[in-house]
Write a protein that holds these residues in place. Structure first.
Motif, mmCIF file in Angstrom:
data_model
loop_
_atom_site.group_PDB
_atom_site.id
_atom_site.type_symbol
_atom_site.label_atom_id
_atom_site.label_comp_id
_atom_site.label_asym_id
_atom_site.label_seq_id
_atom_site.Cartn_x
_atom_site.Cartn_y
_atom_site.Cartn_z
ATOM 1 N N VAL A 44 0.832 -1.199 0.000
ATOM 2 C CA VAL A 44 0.000 0.000 0.000
ATOM 3 C C VAL A 44 0.870 1.253 0.000
ATOM 4 C CG1 VAL A 44 -1.874 -1.227 1.164
ATOM 5 C CG2 VAL A 44 -0.206 0.033 2.523
ATOM 6 N N PRO A 45 0.339 2.352 -0.515
ATOM 7 C CA PRO A 45 1.114 3.591 -0.551
ATOM 8 C C PRO A 45 1.695 3.942 0.821
ATOM 9 C CG PRO A 45 -0.850 3.851 -1.873
ATOM 10 C CD PRO A 45 -0.972 2.523 -1.161
ATOM 11 N N GLY A 46 2.992 4.201 0.840
ATOM 12 C CA GLY A 46 3.696 4.538 2.066
ATOM 13 C C GLY A 46 4.351 3.354 2.751
ATOM 14 N N GLN A 47 4.030 2.150 2.332
ATOM 15 C CA GLN A 47 4.604 0.945 2.946
ATOM 16 C C GLN A 47 6.071 0.800 2.547
ATOM 17 O OE1 GLN A 47 2.260 -2.592 2.261
ATOM 18 N NE2 GLN A 47 3.994 -3.956 2.623
ATOM 19 N N ASP A 48 6.876 0.259 3.448
ATOM 20 C CA ASP A 48 8.277 -0.034 3.147
ATOM 21 C C ASP A 48 8.317 -1.162 2.117
ATOM 22 O OD1 ASP A 48 11.011 -0.501 3.134
ATOM 23 O OD2 ASP A 48 11.014 -1.533 5.065
ATOM 24 N N VAL A 49 8.949 -0.914 0.985
ATOM 25 C CA VAL A 49 9.006 -1.908 -0.080
ATOM 26 C C VAL A 49 10.415 -2.464 -0.283
ATOM 27 C CG1 VAL A 49 6.976 -1.065 -1.326
ATOM 28 C CG2 VAL A 49 9.227 -0.099 -1.832
ATOM 29 N N SER A 50 11.291 -2.244 0.680
ATOM 30 C CA SER A 50 12.679 -2.672 0.525
ATOM 31 C C SER A 50 12.828 -4.187 0.381
ATOM 32 C CB SER A 50 13.530 -2.168 1.697
ATOM 33 O OG SER A 50 13.063 -2.697 2.921
ATOM 34 N N ASP A 51 11.842 -4.947 0.825
ATOM 35 C CA ASP A 51 11.912 -6.407 0.705
ATOM 36 C C ASP A 51 11.166 -6.931 -0.528
ATOM 37 O OD1 ASP A 51 9.392 -5.748 1.670
ATOM 38 O OD2 ASP A 51 9.255 -7.500 2.973
ATOM 39 N N GLN A 52 10.699 -6.023 -1.381
ATOM 40 C CA GLN A 52 9.956 -6.398 -2.577
ATOM 41 C C GLN A 52 10.895 -6.531 -3.772
ATOM 42 O OE1 GLN A 52 6.598 -7.090 -2.584
ATOM 43 N NE2 GLN A 52 6.813 -6.843 -0.368
ATOM 44 N N PRO A 53 10.438 -7.205 -4.835
ATOM 45 C CA PRO A 53 11.257 -7.283 -6.052
ATOM 46 C C PRO A 53 11.570 -5.876 -6.576
ATOM 47 C CG PRO A 53 9.388 -8.794 -6.177
ATOM 48 C CD PRO A 53 9.187 -7.953 -4.957
ATOM 49 N N ALA A 54 12.673 -5.752 -7.278
ATOM 50 C CA ALA A 54 13.129 -4.449 -7.788
ATOM 51 C C ALA A 54 12.059 -3.759 -8.635
ATOM 52 C CB ALA A 54 14.407 -4.629 -8.598
ATOM 53 N N GLU A 55 11.316 -4.518 -9.408
ATOM 54 C CA GLU A 55 10.273 -3.927 -10.249
ATOM 55 C C GLU A 55 9.188 -3.267 -9.405
ATOM 56 O OE1 GLU A 55 9.500 -7.648 -11.911
ATOM 57 O OE2 GLU A 55 10.682 -7.327 -13.705
ATOM 58 N N VAL A 56 8.814 -3.894 -8.304
ATOM 59 C CA VAL A 56 7.798 -3.331 -7.410
ATOM 60 C C VAL A 56 8.350 -2.071 -6.747
ATOM 61 C CG1 VAL A 56 6.393 -3.754 -5.355
ATOM 62 C CG2 VAL A 56 6.699 -5.570 -7.056
ATOM 63 N N GLN A 57 9.599 -2.100 -6.346
ATOM 64 C CA GLN A 57 10.219 -0.922 -5.742
ATOM 65 C C GLN A 57 10.213 0.252 -6.725
ATOM 66 O OE1 GLN A 57 14.097 -1.771 -4.081
ATOM 67 N NE2 GLN A 57 13.371 -3.660 -3.148
ATOM 68 N N ALA A 58 10.515 -0.020 -7.994
ATOM 69 C CA ALA A 58 10.540 1.037 -9.007
ATOM 70 C C ALA A 58 9.143 1.609 -9.250
ATOM 71 C CB ALA A 58 11.127 0.499 -10.307
ATOM 72 N N ILE A 59 8.143 0.747 -9.286
ATOM 73 C CA ILE A 59 6.760 1.210 -9.464
ATOM 74 C C ILE A 59 6.352 2.091 -8.295
ATOM 75 C CG2 ILE A 59 4.346 0.480 -9.540
ATOM 76 C CD1 ILE A 59 5.376 -2.062 -11.030
ATOM 77 N N ALA A 60 6.633 1.646 -7.083
ATOM 78 C CA ALA A 60 6.275 2.421 -5.888
ATOM 79 C C ALA A 60 6.972 3.774 -5.889
ATOM 80 C CB ALA A 60 6.624 1.635 -4.626
ATOM 81 N N ALA A 61 8.243 3.801 -6.252
ATOM 82 C CA ALA A 61 8.993 5.061 -6.265
ATOM 83 C C ALA A 61 8.403 6.045 -7.268
ATOM 84 C CB ALA A 61 10.463 4.792 -6.586
ATOM 85 N N ALA A 62 7.945 5.547 -8.401
ATOM 86 C CA ALA A 62 7.387 6.415 -9.435
ATOM 87 C C ALA A 62 5.953 6.837 -9.132
ATOM 88 C CB ALA A 62 7.433 5.696 -10.779
ATOM 89 N N LEU A 63 5.216 5.967 -8.481
ATOM 90 C CA LEU A 63 3.779 6.170 -8.301
ATOM 91 C C LEU A 63 3.405 6.877 -7.010
ATOM 92 C CD1 LEU A 63 1.138 5.274 -9.784
ATOM 93 C CD2 LEU A 63 1.174 3.262 -8.331
ATOM 94 N N TRP A 64 4.081 6.546 -5.939
ATOM 95 C CA TRP A 64 3.660 7.006 -4.617
ATOM 96 C C TRP A 64 4.264 8.355 -4.248
ATOM 97 C CZ3 TRP A 64 4.522 1.795 -1.657
ATOM 98 C CH2 TRP A 64 3.565 0.871 -2.080
ATOM 99 N N THR A 65 3.642 9.412 -4.720
ATOM 100 C CA THR A 65 4.035 10.753 -4.319
ATOM 101 C C THR A 65 3.482 11.017 -2.918
ATOM 102 O OG1 THR A 65 2.020 11.723 -5.231
ATOM 103 C CG2 THR A 65 3.940 11.553 -6.717
#
Length: 80
Positions: A44-65
């Protein structure tokens, strides 16, 4: 008679900017698929994604302002 396991990911963006992740674990014997299992989870937006696959981390970084995170948190608070 060698077994290997291969993991595939499918990512979906839900309307509230939640990222849904489907993991497929593919089991192969001598290069031929003999089984497959699925697992789904959301981040969910704001959740720590450091344990997620790199693709998910990239999506979160681009999407979650900051605005997206605030809107998501507000919608959760309204639902409680």
């Amino acid at each position: 008679m060698a077994f290997t396991e291969h993991t595939e990911y499918k990512k979906e963006i839900l309307p509230n900017q939640v990222i849904q992740v489907r993991r497929a674990d593919v089991i192969k014997k001598d290069g031929v698929e003999v089984g497959r299992t699925y697992h789904r989870h959301v981040v969910v937006p704001g959740q720590d994604v450091s344990d997620q696959p790199a693709e998910v981390q990239a999506i979160a970084a681009a999407l979650w302002t900051e605005e997206v995170i605030a809107a998501y948190e507000s919608s959760v608070a309204e639902g409680e």
